[in-house]
Write a protein that holds these residues in place. Sequence first.
Motif, mmCIF file in Angstrom:
data_model
loop_
_atom_site.group_PDB
_atom_site.id
_atom_site.type_symbol
_atom_site.label_atom_id
_atom_site.label_comp_id
_atom_site.label_asym_id
_atom_site.label_seq_id
_atom_site.Cartn_x
_atom_site.Cartn_y
_atom_site.Cartn_z
ATOM 1 N N ALA A 83 55.152 46.716 28.795
ATOM 2 C CA ALA A 83 55.249 45.787 29.922
ATOM 3 C C ALA A 83 53.866 45.359 30.409
ATOM 4 C CB ALA A 83 56.032 46.428 31.057
ATOM 5 N N PHE A 84 53.697 44.059 30.561
ATOM 6 C CA PHE A 84 52.438 43.503 31.045
ATOM 7 C C PHE A 84 52.248 43.898 32.513
ATOM 8 C CE2 PHE A 84 49.596 40.219 32.622
ATOM 9 C CZ PHE A 84 48.659 40.157 31.604
ATOM 10 N N PRO A 85 51.058 44.321 32.885
ATOM 11 C CA PRO A 85 50.827 44.855 34.242
ATOM 12 C C PRO A 85 50.573 43.777 35.303
ATOM 13 C CG PRO A 85 48.842 45.057 32.955
ATOM 14 C CD PRO A 85 49.889 44.496 32.031
ATOM 15 N N HIS A 86 51.580 42.924 35.543
ATOM 16 C CA HIS A 86 51.427 41.862 36.537
ATOM 17 C C HIS A 86 51.049 42.416 37.906
ATOM 18 C CE1 HIS A 86 52.904 38.730 33.874
ATOM 19 N NE2 HIS A 86 53.893 39.529 33.520
ATOM 20 N N ASP A 87 51.645 43.542 38.285
ATOM 21 C CA ASP A 87 51.373 44.116 39.605
ATOM 22 C C ASP A 87 49.905 44.509 39.775
ATOM 23 O OD1 ASP A 87 51.950 46.162 37.668
ATOM 24 O OD2 ASP A 87 52.144 47.609 39.300
ATOM 25 N N LEU A 88 49.251 44.905 38.696
ATOM 26 C CA LEU A 88 47.834 45.265 38.782
ATOM 27 C C LEU A 88 46.977 44.037 39.084
ATOM 28 C CD1 LEU A 88 47.452 47.818 35.852
ATOM 29 C CD2 LEU A 88 47.810 48.264 38.286
ATOM 30 N N TYR A 89 47.342 42.907 38.521
ATOM 31 C CA TYR A 89 46.621 41.674 38.805
ATOM 32 C C TYR A 89 46.851 41.232 40.249
ATOM 33 C CZ TYR A 89 45.155 41.065 34.017
ATOM 34 O OH TYR A 89 44.542 41.233 32.802
ATOM 35 N N THR A 90 48.069 41.419 40.741
ATOM 36 C CA THR A 90 48.369 41.085 42.133
ATOM 37 C C THR A 90 47.527 41.950 43.064
ATOM 38 O OG1 THR A 90 50.623 40.475 41.521
ATOM 39 C CG2 THR A 90 50.209 40.917 43.854
ATOM 40 N N GLN A 91 47.465 43.243 42.784
ATOM 41 C CA GLN A 91 46.637 44.144 43.590
ATOM 42 C C GLN A 91 45.165 43.771 43.503
ATOM 43 O OE1 GLN A 91 47.457 48.068 42.122
ATOM 44 N NE2 GLN A 91 49.585 48.038 42.810
ATOM 45 N N ALA A 92 44.703 43.461 42.308
ATOM 46 C CA ALA A 92 43.290 43.118 42.120
ATOM 47 C C ALA A 92 42.931 41.837 42.863
ATOM 48 C CB ALA A 92 42.968 42.974 40.638
ATOM 49 N N SER A 93 43.861 40.891 42.925
ATOM 50 C CA SER A 93 43.566 39.625 43.605
ATOM 51 C C SER A 93 43.386 39.816 45.104
ATOM 52 C CB SER A 93 44.665 38.599 43.332
ATOM 53 O OG SER A 93 45.870 38.975 43.957
ATOM 54 N N LYS A 94 43.897 40.912 45.637
ATOM 55 C CA LYS A 94 43.767 41.203 47.068
ATOM 56 C C LYS A 94 42.615 42.157 47.368
ATOM 57 C CE LYS A 94 48.711 40.568 47.624
ATOM 58 N NZ LYS A 94 50.004 41.217 47.827
ATOM 59 N N ALA A 95 41.950 42.628 46.340
ATOM 60 C CA ALA A 95 40.882 43.618 46.495
ATOM 61 C C ALA A 95 39.566 42.935 46.884
ATOM 62 C CB ALA A 95 40.710 44.394 45.191
ATOM 63 N N SER A 96 38.578 43.756 47.185
ATOM 64 C CA SER A 96 37.250 43.246 47.521
ATOM 65 C C SER A 96 36.627 42.587 46.291
ATOM 66 C CB SER A 96 36.352 44.378 48.009
ATOM 67 O OG SER A 96 36.021 45.233 46.928
ATOM 68 N N VAL A 97 35.577 41.814 46.516
ATOM 69 C CA VAL A 97 34.886 41.129 45.426
ATOM 70 C C VAL A 97 34.395 42.137 44.391
ATOM 71 C CG1 VAL A 97 32.853 39.751 44.842
ATOM 72 C CG2 VAL A 97 34.233 39.139 46.825
ATOM 73 N N GLY A 98 33.778 43.216 44.842
ATOM 74 C CA GLY A 98 33.276 44.229 43.916
ATOM 75 C C GLY A 98 34.380 44.879 43.104
ATOM 76 N N GLU A 99 35.511 45.144 43.740
ATOM 77 C CA GLU A 99 36.633 45.753 43.021
ATOM 78 C C GLU A 99 37.241 44.777 42.021
ATOM 79 O OE1 GLU A 99 38.941 46.932 46.420
ATOM 80 O OE2 GLU A 99 38.174 48.989 46.339
ATOM 81 N N ARG A 100 37.295 43.494 42.384
ATOM 82 C CA ARG A 100 37.805 42.485 41.435
ATOM 83 C C ARG A 100 36.885 42.377 40.224
ATOM 84 N NH1 ARG A 100 39.236 37.267 44.945
ATOM 85 N NH2 ARG A 100 38.284 38.383 46.667
ATOM 86 N N LEU A 101 35.580 42.345 40.487
ATOM 87 C CA LEU A 101 34.633 42.300 39.366
ATOM 88 C C LEU A 101 34.796 43.526 38.477
ATOM 89 C CD1 LEU A 101 31.371 40.990 41.065
ATOM 90 C CD2 LEU A 101 32.692 39.836 39.294
ATOM 91 N N GLY A 102 34.921 44.686 39.093
ATOM 92 C CA GLY A 102 35.111 45.916 38.329
ATOM 93 C C GLY A 102 36.387 45.901 37.506
ATOM 94 N N PHE A 103 37.454 45.347 38.068
ATOM 95 C CA PHE A 103 38.730 45.247 37.368
ATOM 96 C C PHE A 103 38.595 44.350 36.132
ATOM 97 C CE2 PHE A 103 42.963 43.279 36.808
ATOM 98 C CZ PHE A 103 43.751 44.416 36.685
ATOM 99 N N ILE A 104 37.919 43.210 36.302
ATOM 100 C CA ILE A 104 37.721 42.287 35.171
ATOM 101 C C ILE A 104 36.852 42.943 34.107
ATOM 102 C CG2 ILE A 104 36.789 40.058 34.461
ATOM 103 C CD1 ILE A 104 37.451 39.074 37.354
ATOM 104 N N VAL A 105 35.801 43.626 34.537
ATOM 105 C CA VAL A 105 34.932 44.333 33.584
ATOM 106 C C VAL A 105 35.745 45.360 32.804
ATOM 107 C CG1 VAL A 105 33.011 45.965 33.372
ATOM 108 C CG2 VAL A 105 32.765 43.939 34.805
ATOM 109 N N GLN A 106 36.613 46.086 33.491
ATOM 110 C CA GLN A 106 37.434 47.089 32.820
ATOM 111 C C GLN A 106 38.353 46.439 31.783
ATOM 112 O OE1 GLN A 106 39.712 49.688 35.363
ATOM 113 N NE2 GLN A 106 40.617 50.765 33.632
ATOM 114 N N ILE A 107 38.931 45.292 32.109
ATOM 115 C CA ILE A 107 39.778 44.574 31.146
ATOM 116 C C ILE A 107 38.967 44.222 29.904
ATOM 117 C CG2 ILE A 107 40.972 42.375 30.711
ATOM 118 C CD1 ILE A 107 41.815 42.512 33.706
#
Length: 182
Positions: free
Chosen positions: A60-84
């Motif tokens: 299952a594609f983790p849509h909920d993780l993207y939803t959570q990341a979109s609401k996170a701080s700028v640094g956390e969003r950058l970190g999430f993209i880097v992790q991907i």
Amino acid sequence: MMNRIVFACLLLSLYSAGSSLSCRWLSHKFRQHTENSLELLDTMANNSTNTTEDAELEVAFPHDLYTQASKASVGERLGFIVQILEQTAALFEEAHNSTLWEEKTVEDFLNVVTQQADGLRSCNGSNSHKKNKKLQMYFKRLSGHILGRMGHSAEAWELIRREIKIHLFRADQLASSLLTTN
């Protein structure tokens, strides 16, 4: 006293200039690299002899993780993209010996994805981001559940290629949202 004020203003202006310059990569290069990586993924599909559309196994594609990341701080969003991007590179490292894709195309793809991750790390500065364990588990399931159980077959790699294409597109959307908030 006046020297201290001038010095403080100078430091503040240098810090402000440095912080805005560090994300210049995001606004000028990230989209270009995403387009390049998506083109390389399309090239892989064109080079594949596999035409299978259905899969026996799915993760299952983790849509909920993207939803959570979109609401996170700028640094956390950058970190999430880097992790991907890092997880994508790790997954495609396995592709060198077990796919029908041209090795040069896979190497180019890995280089582009690695450059994206490095560029985003420079935007995030020294802020180290803790890894999202659910995202990490998702990529492990892709590797083990899809590739492992399907014997690293062409069909398995085609599923992975399609999943990663969606991830790169969603990561680009997430990165674009950062540009509108900065």
